[in-house]
Design an enzyme around this catalytic site. Sequence first.
Site, short mmCIF file in Angstrom:
data_model
loop_
_atom_site.label_atom_id
_atom_site.label_comp_id
_atom_site.label_asym_id
_atom_site.label_seq_id
_atom_site.Cartn_x
_atom_site.Cartn_y
_atom_site.Cartn_z
CD GLU A 49 13.80 108.82 48.42
OE1 GLU A 49 15.01 108.78 48.06
OE2 GLU A 49 12.93 108.11 47.91
CG ASP A 60 24.34 107.58 45.37
OD1 ASP A 60 23.21 107.05 45.38
OD2 ASP A 60 24.85 108.10 46.38
#
Length: 264
Positions: A49, A60
Site C-alpha cells: 500500500e 494515522d
Amino acid sequence: MTTLQTVFAKAKADGRAALIGYLPAGFPSKEGAIAVAAAMVDAGCDVIEIGLPYSDPLMDGPTIQDAVHRALTNGTRIADVLRTVEGVAKTGAATLVMTYWNPIDRYGADRFARDLANAGGVGTITPDLTPEEAGPWREASAGAGIDTVFLVAPSSTEARIKAVVDSCTGFVYAASLMGVTGARDSVGAAAQGLVERTRSHTSLPVCVGLGVGTGRQAAEVAGYADGVIVGSAFIRRVLDAPDEASGLASVRELGSELAAGVRG
C-alpha cells in the site's frame, strides 16, 4: 500485472495469509520510498500500500504522521505517488494507493483512476469514503479496471458491514481496534470476531490492520484472517535507522519475521 485476486489465490494455495505492507510515497525520500517498498517485497510482502501524503491524516497515528510530514516536506505530490506506484509495481507485488478522499476529488476521480491504472496500480483503500458517497468512485474505478477497498471496524453494525463489503472488490480492510494506526503490544481482541462477522456477508478476502508489528502478532492474525497489514512497524524501522542502508536492512529483517509469521 499481479492482481489482488492472484495474490490471495496464491496465498490460499500456499496455506497462509497474505502479507501487506504500507509506506507513504516520498518517505524517506521520493526515490527512497521505492527502495524501501522493494525491500519489503524482497522480504516477503505480497501487496504494498503506497500512502498518498495528506495534511489532515485523521486515521494515522504518530509514527505514520511523522513519515507523512517528512514526505510533504520533501514536496511529494500526486505525480510522485504515481511514480512510486509504477516503481513498486515493477517488483511484481500488487500495488495499491491508500488515500483520503479529498486528494482524489480535487484531482478528478476518473483521471485518478485512469492514471493509477496506467502506473500499474491495482486499486485503492479510501478510509474516509463512506459507501453512501462512494458511487462515483466505484464507477470510475470499475471503468479503469482497479479494485476498491473500504474499512469495517469493531463498532460496525451488521447493516454497516453489509454496506461496506458490497462496495469492496479487492478485499475488505478490518480495523482491529477503534483508534489510529500504530504498532501495539497486542492486536485488538475484537479483530477475530470482526473478521468472522464480515465473512458472513462476503466471500472476499478479509485483511486485518492496525496494531500488527511483530512476527508473533502476524501469526496470530494469520490464524483467522486472509491478510495481515503492517505499516507503522516498517516505518519505525526507517525512522530509527542511522542511514538509508541500515534502514533497508532493518526493513528486510522485519519483513522476514512477519513473512515467517503469516506462514505459521
